[in-house]
Design a protein around this motif. Structure first.
Motif, mmCIF file in Angstrom:
data_model
loop_
_atom_site.group_PDB
_atom_site.id
_atom_site.type_symbol
_atom_site.label_atom_id
_atom_site.label_comp_id
_atom_site.label_asym_id
_atom_site.label_seq_id
_atom_site.Cartn_x
_atom_site.Cartn_y
_atom_site.Cartn_z
ATOM 1 N N ILE A 15 42.801 34.621 44.715
ATOM 2 C CA ILE A 15 43.218 33.818 43.562
ATOM 3 C C ILE A 15 42.385 32.544 43.482
ATOM 4 O O ILE A 15 41.969 32.116 42.400
ATOM 5 N N ARG A 16 42.111 31.954 44.633
ATOM 6 C CA ARG A 16 41.282 30.738 44.658
ATOM 7 C C ARG A 16 39.882 31.020 44.137
ATOM 8 O O ARG A 16 39.316 30.232 43.369
ATOM 9 N N GLU A 17 39.317 32.160 44.540
ATOM 10 C CA GLU A 17 37.969 32.515 44.082
ATOM 11 C C GLU A 17 37.949 32.800 42.591
ATOM 12 O O GLU A 17 36.992 32.444 41.893
ATOM 13 N N LEU A 18 39.000 33.429 42.093
ATOM 14 C CA LEU A 18 39.073 33.686 40.654
ATOM 15 C C LEU A 18 39.121 32.378 39.883
ATOM 16 O O LEU A 18 38.489 32.243 38.820
ATOM 17 N N ALA A 19 39.844 31.395 40.408
ATOM 18 C CA ALA A 19 39.901 30.082 39.766
ATOM 19 C C ALA A 19 38.540 29.392 39.819
ATOM 20 O O ALA A 19 38.129 28.737 38.851
ATOM 21 N N GLN A 20 37.845 29.546 40.945
ATOM 22 C CA GLN A 20 36.502 28.972 41.050
ATOM 23 C C GLN A 20 35.581 29.554 39.995
ATOM 24 O O GLN A 20 34.822 28.832 39.338
ATOM 25 N N TYR A 21 35.642 30.888 39.842
ATOM 26 C CA TYR A 21 34.741 31.512 38.876
ATOM 27 C C TYR A 21 35.045 31.078 37.450
ATOM 28 O O TYR A 21 34.132 30.966 36.625
ATOM 29 N N ASP A 22 36.296 30.850 37.139
ATOM 30 C CA ASP A 22 36.643 30.393 35.792
ATOM 31 C C ASP A 22 35.893 29.121 35.419
ATOM 32 O O ASP A 22 35.542 28.911 34.259
ATOM 33 N N MET A 23 35.623 28.286 36.418
ATOM 34 C CA MET A 23 34.873 27.058 36.157
ATOM 35 C C MET A 23 33.388 27.329 35.950
ATOM 36 O O MET A 23 32.665 26.503 35.405
ATOM 37 N N LEU A 24 32.926 28.496 36.412
ATOM 38 C CA LEU A 24 31.493 28.826 36.354
ATOM 39 C C LEU A 24 31.149 29.787 35.223
ATOM 40 O O LEU A 24 29.970 30.093 35.016
ATOM 41 N N ARG A 25 32.153 30.261 34.518
ATOM 42 C CA ARG A 25 31.957 31.336 33.550
ATOM 43 C C ARG A 25 30.857 31.028 32.528
ATOM 44 O O ARG A 25 30.128 31.921 32.100
ATOM 45 N N ASP A 26 30.729 29.780 32.139
ATOM 46 C CA ASP A 26 29.730 29.401 31.136
ATOM 47 C C ASP A 26 28.430 28.902 31.747
ATOM 48 O O ASP A 26 27.590 28.317 31.060
ATOM 49 N N HIS A 27 28.263 29.131 33.060
ATOM 50 C CA HIS A 27 27.045 28.714 33.765
ATOM 51 C C HIS A 27 26.431 29.955 34.421
ATOM 52 O O HIS A 27 26.774 30.290 35.562
ATOM 53 N N PRO A 28 25.550 30.667 33.709
ATOM 54 C CA PRO A 28 25.047 31.959 34.203
ATOM 55 C C PRO A 28 24.426 31.914 35.596
ATOM 56 O O PRO A 28 24.644 32.845 36.388
ATOM 57 N N ILE A 29 23.671 30.871 35.914
ATOM 58 C CA ILE A 29 23.021 30.819 37.232
ATOM 59 C C ILE A 29 24.066 30.684 38.324
ATOM 60 O O ILE A 29 24.072 31.447 39.304
ATOM 61 N N ALA A 30 24.971 29.736 38.175
ATOM 62 C CA ALA A 30 26.014 29.532 39.183
ATOM 63 C C ALA A 30 26.938 30.752 39.265
ATOM 64 O O ALA A 30 27.297 31.198 40.360
ATOM 65 N N GLY A 31 27.312 31.304 38.104
ATOM 66 C CA GLY A 31 28.211 32.458 38.093
ATOM 67 C C GLY A 31 27.595 33.684 38.730
ATOM 68 O O GLY A 31 28.264 34.441 39.443
ATOM 69 N N THR A 32 26.296 33.900 38.490
ATOM 70 C CA THR A 32 25.606 35.041 39.095
ATOM 71 C C THR A 32 25.456 34.844 40.595
ATOM 72 O O THR A 32 25.658 35.780 41.383
ATOM 73 N N ALA A 33 25.114 33.621 41.009
ATOM 74 C CA ALA A 33 24.989 33.324 42.443
ATOM 75 C C ALA A 33 26.329 33.514 43.146
ATOM 76 O O ALA A 33 26.394 34.010 44.277
ATOM 77 N N PHE A 34 27.409 33.115 42.493
ATOM 78 C CA PHE A 34 28.763 33.278 43.034
ATOM 79 C C PHE A 34 29.052 34.754 43.294
ATOM 80 O O PHE A 34 29.592 35.121 44.348
ATOM 81 N N GLN A 35 28.688 35.616 42.357
ATOM 82 C CA GLN A 35 28.928 37.050 42.512
ATOM 83 C C GLN A 35 28.018 37.660 43.574
ATOM 84 O O GLN A 35 28.439 38.537 44.346
ATOM 85 N N LEU A 36 26.762 37.218 43.618
ATOM 86 C CA LEU A 36 25.846 37.696 44.654
ATOM 87 C C LEU A 36 26.369 37.312 46.030
ATOM 88 O O LEU A 36 26.328 38.113 46.976
ATOM 89 N N ASN A 37 26.879 36.095 46.149
ATOM 90 C CA ASN A 37 27.417 35.637 47.424
ATOM 91 C C ASN A 37 28.559 36.540 47.893
ATOM 92 O O ASN A 37 28.660 36.869 49.076
ATOM 93 N N LYS A 38 29.400 36.967 46.951
ATOM 94 C CA LYS A 38 30.524 37.833 47.317
ATOM 95 C C LYS A 38 30.032 39.185 47.818
ATOM 96 O O LYS A 38 30.590 39.752 48.768
ATOM 97 N N LEU A 39 28.983 39.725 47.200
ATOM 98 C CA LEU A 39 28.407 40.982 47.670
ATOM 99 C C LEU A 39 27.906 40.837 49.107
ATOM 100 O O LEU A 39 28.210 41.670 49.972
ATOM 101 N N LEU A 40 27.127 39.798 49.359
ATOM 102 C CA LEU A 40 26.544 39.598 50.685
ATOM 103 C C LEU A 40 27.628 39.315 51.724
ATOM 104 O O LEU A 40 27.598 39.853 52.834
ATOM 105 N N GLN A 41 28.567 38.465 51.352
ATOM 106 C CA GLN A 41 29.649 38.083 52.258
ATOM 107 C C GLN A 41 30.496 39.294 52.638
ATOM 108 O O GLN A 41 30.830 39.495 53.819
ATOM 109 N N THR A 42 30.846 40.113 51.660
ATOM 110 C CA THR A 42 31.688 41.276 51.920
ATOM 111 C C THR A 42 30.981 42.295 52.802
ATOM 112 O O THR A 42 31.588 42.887 53.708
#
Length: 292
Positions: free
Chosen positions: A189-216
């Motif tokens: 839930i915390r991560e979903l809230a974080q992404y909501d703040m990044l939704r309109d920032h493609p670079i940050a939002g894409t990096a956030f998703q890439l980080n989740k792939l690598l982390q997982t």
């Protein structure tokens, strides 16, 4: 020739990280049987398995020959596919091979038997001793290792700024994860809230998703104690023949003239386009993708 599903070779990694390039080179090895688009459409068809046997031979001829015929062979040869429709059709509804992480999900006994039945028949029909697979995006290591406990995994990673820059340059990402979470099933839930703040920032939002792939992937590898080789794309491109030898050695595959020929035909380089990114954008990537 004895064919076995006991120890498949499975390539994983984020999109735009070199997974397709490196796996396609390795798939030129004549010991390996991989999946193509025909298999994805008709996985139980023995006819398409026989077609694969022929067209994969064309692929080998295409890299070894230097004539007009070899050019035609390359054009009409089968090409590797992730075959996501096959995996999605043969797994239960909660396992989403298109967009799901399948985090902590294991294959059921029915899934194991039906999937292995189809893949075993393909190995026998194509007269190849070893199965090879490729997946980009979420690695789904719990599910895949429950299917193939003795699998060998090759994890391809690339500098995050280069990966993000490349993802944002594709038309597909424009309609996928540029303004939304593309992969599902692993965010708190915390991560979903974080992404909501990044939704309109493609670079940050894409990096956030890439980080989740690598982390997982890291978390699942540690939890499962898998037999995994991590390959850095920048190091591969700097010394491809040495890196390829390491991959083949890890996979217990002998050196292959077909793989060598394929490498000579492909321009293996490390793009420096990321260097043209503004420093603030690069810093944004590393801020939101520290898992690399």
């Amino acid at each position: 020739m004895t064919s076995s599903l006991n120890q498949p070779l499975i390539f994983i990694g984020p999109p735009r990280s070199g997974v397709t390039l490196i796996s396609n080179l390795v798939f030129h090895h004549t010991d390996l049987c991989w999946l193509d688009e025909s298999f994805e459409k008709h996985p139980r068809s023995q006819w398409q398995n026989r077609v694969f046997t022929q067209t994969s031979q064309w692929r080998s001829f295409g890299v070894l020959g230097n004539t007009m015929l070899s050019g035609m062979a390359r054009e009409f040869a089968s090409t590797p596919s992730e075959a996501l429709s096959f995996w999605d059709d043969y797994s239960r509804d909660e396992i989403d091979f298109f967009r799901g992480f399948a985090k902590g999900k294991h294959a059921t006994p029915i899934e194991i038997s039906t999937i292995k039945e189809v893949l075993r028949k393909r190995l026998i029909a194509t007269q190849r001793p070893r199965l090879a697979l490729k997946f980009t995006g979420p690695s789904r290591l719990h599910y895949l290792s429950s299917l193939f406990p003795e699998a060998k995994f090759v994890n391809i990673v690339r500098d995050p700024a280069s990966t993000v820059n490349s993802m944002l340059s594709t038309e597909e990402w424009e309609y996928q994860g540029k303004h939304m979470l593309w992969w599902r099933g692993a965010y708190s839930i915390r991560e979903l809230a974080q992404y909501d703040m990044l939704r309109d920032h493609p670079i940050a939002g894409t990096a956030f998703q890439l980080n989740k792939l690598l982390q997982t992937t890291k978390q699942e590898e540690e939890e499962l104690g898998l037999n995994m080789l991590t390959v850095d794309y920048e190091r591969f491109s700097a010394n491809p023949y040495e890196a390829m030898a390491s991959i083949l050695d890890f996979a217990d595959l002998p050196a292959s003239p077909h793989v060598d020929a394929a490498m000579k035909q492909n321009e293996i380089r490390c793009s420096n386009k990321v260097m043209k990114m503004p420093a603030t954008d690069i810093n944004t990537v590393y801020t939101w993708c520290p898992a690399s």
